[in-house]
Design a protein around this motif. Structure first.
Motif, PDB file in Angstrom:
ATOM      1  N   TYR A   1       0.859  -1.052   0.082  1.00 42.84           N
ATOM      2  CA  TYR A   1      -0.136   0.011  -0.100  1.00 42.84           C
ATOM      3  C   TYR A   1       0.956   1.118   0.063  1.00 42.84           C
ATOM      4  CZ  TYR A   1      -3.349  -3.430   1.250  1.00 42.84           C
ATOM      5  OH  TYR A   1      -4.232  -4.601   1.538  1.00 42.84           O
ATOM      6  N   GLY A   2       1.928   1.323  -0.943  1.00 47.03           N
ATOM      7  CA  GLY A   2       2.631   2.170  -0.892  1.00 47.03           C
ATOM      8  C   GLY A   2       3.843   2.531   0.097  1.00 47.03           C
ATOM      9  N   LYS A   3       3.720   1.583   0.985  1.00 46.96           N
ATOM     10  CA  LYS A   3       4.840   1.681   2.195  1.00 46.96           C
ATOM     11  C   LYS A   3       5.858   0.752   2.023  1.00 46.96           C
ATOM     12  CE  LYS A   3       3.801   2.675   6.308  1.00 46.96           C
ATOM     13  NZ  LYS A   3       3.182   2.635   7.722  1.00 46.96           N
ATOM     14  N   LEU A   4       7.081   0.983   2.215  1.00 45.63           N
ATOM     15  CA  LEU A   4       8.112  -0.027   2.040  1.00 45.63           C
ATOM     16  C   LEU A   4       8.125  -0.640   3.763  1.00 45.63           C
ATOM     17  CD1 LEU A   4      10.330  -1.115   0.435  1.00 45.63           C
ATOM     18  CD2 LEU A   4      12.040   0.394   1.408  1.00 45.63           C
ATOM     19  N   ILE A   5       7.870  -2.080   3.692  1.00 45.62           N
ATOM     20  CA  ILE A   5       7.973  -2.934   4.793  1.00 45.62           C
ATOM     21  C   ILE A   5       8.884  -4.109   4.576  1.00 45.62           C
ATOM     22  CG2 ILE A   5       5.422  -2.087   5.487  1.00 45.62           C
ATOM     23  CD1 ILE A   5       4.809  -5.019   4.685  1.00 45.62           C
ATOM     24  N   GLU A   6       9.068  -4.747   5.739  1.00 49.60           N
ATOM     25  CA  GLU A   6       9.911  -6.035   5.803  1.00 49.60           C
ATOM     26  C   GLU A   6       8.698  -7.247   5.852  1.00 49.60           C
ATOM     27  OE1 GLU A   6      13.268  -7.508   8.564  1.00 49.60           O
ATOM     28  OE2 GLU A   6      13.897  -6.353   6.957  1.00 49.60           O
ATOM     29  N   GLY A   7       8.884  -8.135   4.926  1.00 50.46           N
ATOM     30  CA  GLY A   7       7.747  -9.112   5.025  1.00 50.46           C
ATOM     31  C   GLY A   7       8.143 -10.337   3.990  1.00 50.46           C
ATOM     32  N   VAL A   8       6.947 -11.162   4.209  1.00 49.42           N
ATOM     33  CA  VAL A   8       7.183 -12.448   3.204  1.00 49.42           C
ATOM     34  C   VAL A   8       6.868 -11.832   1.768  1.00 49.42           C
ATOM     35  CG1 VAL A   8       6.127 -14.546   2.588  1.00 49.42           C
ATOM     36  CG2 VAL A   8       6.510 -13.926   4.987  1.00 49.42           C
ATOM     37  N   LEU A   9       7.885 -12.279   0.820  1.00 49.27           N
ATOM     38  CA  LEU A   9       7.534 -12.226  -0.532  1.00 49.27           C
ATOM     39  C   LEU A   9       6.909 -13.337  -1.046  1.00 49.27           C
ATOM     40  CD1 LEU A   9      11.485 -10.908  -1.334  1.00 49.27           C
ATOM     41  CD2 LEU A   9       9.362  -9.409  -0.583  1.00 49.27           C
ATOM     42  N   ARG A  10       5.712 -13.196  -1.592  1.00 52.80           N
ATOM     43  CA  ARG A  10       5.163 -14.293  -2.158  1.00 52.80           C
ATOM     44  C   ARG A  10       6.008 -14.799  -3.227  1.00 52.80           C
ATOM     45  NH1 ARG A  10      -0.043 -15.403  -1.340  1.00 52.80           N
ATOM     46  NH2 ARG A  10      -0.455 -13.113  -0.986  1.00 52.80           N
TER      47      ARG A  10
END
Length: 159
Positions: free
Chosen positions: A113-122
């Protein structure tokens, strides 16, 4: 974020608990081809779509000699609830410390949603596992879309 894997790379080994707490390893699939896919969270719309689509395709995938494993950071209890609610017919594994996700390059920075976050890359991989239990990546796909992904993968694999 760790480096991304590509065709011909060694598949990082893993041993993770499934929805029932049993340990499942890549080496358990010795002599087989397996689709290993990473998804952000059980019981979310996109992840549900993807898991249900893989389940619907299991007969064709199995006939083509392919097994499926889904991996997320969810705890086994949540995976069991997800499996039972959606009638998932393949192992769902818990990588709560994200070490396997990181080893496969499926965890890191992404835009949400336009924010850079750290998470799982599908991400989705097709792995050829030799008789000794060591895997080689034959297909590596990052940042896949949940909707339509299984159909697209089946087409690419001629399944």
């Amino acid at each position: 974020m760790s480096d991304r894997l590509s065709h011909g790379d060694a598949a990082p080994p893993f041993s993770l608990p499934d929805a029932d707490g049993n340990t499942v390893s890549l080496a358990d699939y010795a002599g087989k081809r397996v689709i290993v896919y990473f998804y952000p969270a059980a019981m979310t719309p996109g992840c549900t779509t993807q898991a249900v689509d893989f389940t619907a395709a299991m007969d064709e995938l199995s006939s083509a000699g392919l097994s499926v494993i889904g991996i997320s950071p969810d705890e086994p209890k949540k995976l069991a609830k997800f499996r039972d609610k959606e009638h998932i017919s393949f192992p769902l594994l818990s990588d709560s410390d994200r070490s396997t996700l990181s080893a496969w390059g499926a965890y890191g920075e992404k835009l949400l949603y336009g924010k850079l976050i750290e998470g799982v890359l599908r991400s989705t991989f097709v792995v050829d596992v030799d008789e000794s239990g060591k895997g080689t990546i034959s297909v590596a796909q990052y940042n896949v879309r949940a909707k339509g992904h299984v159909a697209k993968l089946r087409k690419e694999l001629s399944v």
